[in-house]
Enzyme design. Structure first.
Site, PDB file in Angstrom:
ATOM      1  N   GLU A   1       0.839  -1.204   0.000  1.00  0.00           N
ATOM      2  CA  GLU A   1       0.000   0.000   0.000  1.00  0.00           C
ATOM      3  C   GLU A   1       0.874   1.255   0.000  1.00  0.00           C
ATOM      4  OE1 GLU A   1      -2.811   0.100   3.275  1.00  0.00           O
ATOM      5  OE2 GLU A   1      -3.833   1.858   2.450  1.00  0.00           O
TER       6      GLU A   1
ATOM      7  N   ASN B   1     -12.228  -1.429  -0.966  1.00  0.00           N
ATOM      8  CA  ASN B   1     -11.536  -1.990   0.204  1.00  0.00           C
ATOM      9  C   ASN B   1     -12.259  -1.554   1.475  1.00  0.00           C
ATOM     10  OD1 ASN B   1      -9.017  -2.883   1.852  1.00  0.00           O
ATOM     11  ND2 ASN B   1      -9.317  -0.747   2.458  1.00  0.00           N
ATOM     12  N   GLU B   2     -12.474  -2.471   2.359  1.00  0.00           N
ATOM     13  CA  GLU B   2     -13.101  -2.164   3.657  1.00  0.00           C
ATOM     14  C   GLU B   2     -14.200  -1.113   3.481  1.00  0.00           C
ATOM     15  OE1 GLU B   2     -10.209  -1.526   6.835  1.00  0.00           O
ATOM     16  OE2 GLU B   2      -9.495  -3.576   6.649  1.00  0.00           O
TER      17      GLU B   2
ATOM     18  N   TYR C   1      -6.693  -9.060  11.236  1.00  0.00           N
ATOM     19  CA  TYR C   1      -5.472  -8.671  11.953  1.00  0.00           C
ATOM     20  C   TYR C   1      -5.566  -9.255  13.356  1.00  0.00           C
ATOM     21  CZ  TYR C   1      -4.342  -5.423   8.198  1.00  0.00           C
ATOM     22  OH  TYR C   1      -4.009  -4.888   6.986  1.00  0.00           O
TER      23      TYR C   1
ATOM     24  N   GLU D   1      -6.007  -9.130   3.606  1.00  0.00           N
ATOM     25  CA  GLU D   1      -5.167  -8.416   4.578  1.00  0.00           C
ATOM     26  C   GLU D   1      -5.180  -9.254   5.838  1.00  0.00           C
ATOM     27  OE1 GLU D   1      -5.828  -4.242   5.343  1.00  0.00           O
ATOM     28  OE2 GLU D   1      -6.380  -3.879   3.258  1.00  0.00           O
TER      29      GLU D   1
ATOM     30  N   GLN E   1       2.128  -6.100   5.555  1.00  0.00           N
ATOM     31  CA  GLN E   1       2.302  -5.767   4.159  1.00  0.00           C
ATOM     32  C   GLN E   1       3.715  -6.187   3.745  1.00  0.00           C
ATOM     33  OE1 GLN E   1       1.159  -1.745   3.130  1.00  0.00           O
ATOM     34  NE2 GLN E   1      -0.807  -1.885   4.221  1.00  0.00           N
TER      35      GLN E   1
HETATM   36  O1  AHR Z   1      -2.951  -2.427   6.253  1.00  0.00           O
HETATM   37  C1  AHR Z   1      -3.259  -1.204   6.868  1.00  0.00           C
HETATM   38  C2  AHR Z   1      -4.742  -0.862   6.773  1.00  0.00           C
HETATM   39  O2  AHR Z   1      -5.484  -1.800   7.500  1.00  0.00           O
HETATM   40  C3  AHR Z   1      -5.344  -0.913   5.401  1.00  0.00           C
HETATM   41  O3  AHR Z   1      -5.137   0.263   4.682  1.00  0.00           O
HETATM   42  C4  AHR Z   1      -6.799  -1.095   5.696  1.00  0.00           C
HETATM   43  O4  AHR Z   1      -7.476  -1.775   4.667  1.00  0.00           O
HETATM   44  C5  AHR Z   1      -6.789  -1.876   6.994  1.00  0.00           C
HETATM   45  O5  AHR Z   1      -7.675  -1.348   7.920  1.00  0.00           O
END
Ligand code: AHR
Length: 499
Positions: free
Chosen positions: A27, A174-175, A246, A297, A346
């Protein structure tokens, strides 16, 4: 020493492990793109056409199958036309999500495609739904994939690429429940259909990826698919539905107690219920399983290192991150019949990265070494693997929890069986008895191990080889094999079957 059994049921194929499960995500955030990948043609750092050579070569060695770009949150504020044409004429924009820094647009579509080709990965472009339009995204597809003769494809040729880029993977936002526009699942369903209607196949079949839920929100998934189904049954085609996971942190990147070591691995293991529960909802609406589940992600998210810009998400990466990566990849392998892509967040200098850079210096992380070990699974046939091992007790605050002691997965390619095993104990080896079912026998074996006696071990620019995998001699044959997994380790066994 604790004991475990690992039953590898060779006749029970789960599915082919899509190489894309070993994908990446890059990103426009902190120093992922600028410095991590792009230094510009005039930089003193060795580069080819502006892309740093050390990073490209290191990535190429772990065979990244696919790279997602340009975001993340950045994607829904990115306007692709800003990133084409002569670099000196590209506009500067404020990166509103990541520190309000100026985005120079020096790294745009052509640079991304060049980077993907250098490292051998397929491009996965995430379009802008939140602040963009269906027209902007359909034009991007035409610019990339139309062979020639339209104004946009001719512009691509003028910008140096007469051949189409052939971009197959396109994310529709995205999201979009959050930074991608704060849509409800129903409203996003409407947007998905509206955008997808105008995205066309110009010789490269498009694999469209819809944005999935916040975490493991099954209601979001149900409501989205209800909306899609009720009004327009699976048209236009959807290749994948993406969740993000995450696992966060416990303590800090390099400072944690033994309990916090286990806590983070425990949080990482929640990826499996997410996959099981999300795929169950998807099966209701898509019983033929035409749509793959994607986790585009995932990874650890530690507090930013002291002294660094908190908006840049730069974090160190230890043996603990390596075990998070390994147990997550094993989960993907075990669900190879449904999960078709995974993109760790990432690739460079951001969150759980493969590579860290500091000006001209570069270091590979323990997570990189897991990807190196696990690349042998790419394209293999995942076979059912049942592990039983004593659990590990630990505490989160005053609450006692339990975590499995050993995890893993296995896959078959020709007559080579690859088994990966993760020993989660901080200090205890695990004696594992591997049983090969289906009349299989091991004729010879090779073993590679990533381990360190210090659970906080990590690589630094001064000591870049502190954590690295090593080949270990093993003498394994027959259908019952014995192997001792060192504490806090990741092992890959390559078993040649026969005899
Ligand atoms: O990876 C960092 C951020 O985490 C990304 O931009 C977003 O999609 C997620 O919340």
């Amino acid at each position: 020493m604790s004991q475990a059994t690992v039953e590898i049921l060779l006749p029970e194929a789960v599915g082919t492990i899509n190489p894309n499960l070993y994908g990446h995500f890059a990103e426009h955030l902190g120093s992922c793109i600028y410095e991590g990948i792009w230094v510009g043609e005039d930089a003193a750092i060795p580069n080819t056409g502006g892309i740093r050579d050390d990073v490209a070569e290191a990535l190429r060695r772990i065979s990244p199958p696919v790279i997602r770009w340009p975001g993340g949150c950045f994607a829904d504020d990115y306007h692709w036309q800003d990133g084409i044409g002569p670099r000196s004429a590209r506009p500067g924009a404020v990166n509103i999500h990541w520190g309000n820094v100026i985005e120079s647009n020096a790294f745009g579509t052509h640079e991304f495609i060049t980077f993907c080709r250098r490292v051998g990965a397929a491009p996965y472009i995430c379009g802008n739904v939140g602040s963009g339009s269906p027209r902007e995204m359909r034009d991007w597809v035409e610019y990339c994939n139309y062979p020639g003769g339209s104004t946009l494809s001719d512009r691509r040729a003028e910008n140096g690429s007469p051949e189409p880029f052939g971009v197959r993977y396109w994310g529709v936002g995205n999201e979009n429940w959050g930074c991608g526009g704060h849509f409800s699942p129903e409203d996003y369903g409407t947007e998905f259909k509206r955008f997808a209607t105008y995205l066309r196949d110009y010789g490269t079949p498009l694999h469209l990826i819809a944005c999935g839920p916040p975490g493991n929100d099954v209601a979001w998934t149900r409501r989205f698919f209800e909306k899609i189904r009720v009004e327009h049954p699976f048209h236009p085609p959807m290749h994948g539905y993406s969740a993000h996971y995450y696992c966060g942190t416990a303590g800090a990147s390099t400072e944690y107690t033994e309990d916090q070591w286990y806590q983070l691995l425990y949080q990482a293991a929640d990826l499996e219920p997410l996959i099981v529960q999300q795929r169950a909802v998807m099966d209701v609406f898509d019983p033929r399983r035409a749509i793959g589940l994607i986790v585009d992600e995932w990874g650890t998210w530690h507090p930013t290192e002291p002294g660094r810009n908190p908006a840049f998400l730069w974090q160190q990466n230890t043996m603990r991150d390596a075990l998070v990566a390994a147990l997550s990849l094993d989960i993907f392998n075990r669900h190879a019949d449904k999960v078709v892509m995974g993109n760790i967040a990432q690739t460079i200098n951001v969150l759980q990265s493969m590579i860290l850079t500091d000006g001209p210096r570069m270091v590979t992380t323990p997570t990189y070494h897991v990807y190196d070990l696990y690349q042998a699974h790419q394209g293999g046939q995942s076979v059912r693997t049942l592990i039983s091992a004593p659990s590990i007790g630990f505490h989160i605050g005053t609450e006692r929890r339990e975590l499995f002691g050993l995890t893993g997965s296995a896959s078959l390619k020709g007559n080579t069986l690859t088994a990966t095993l993760v020993n989660l104990h901080t200090a205890e080896p695990v004696e594992s008895t591997l049983r090969l079912w289906g009349d299989a026998k091991c004729a010879s074996a090779a073993c590679t191990v990533l381990a360190h006696e210090d659970i906080h071990a990590h690589n630094t620019f001064e000591a870049p080889e502190t954590v690295t995998s090593v080949a270990r001699p093993v003498d394994l044959s027959g259908s019952v094999l014995s192997y001792i997994c060192p504490p806090a380790s990741v092992t890959r066994l390559d078993l040649r079957l026969g005899g």
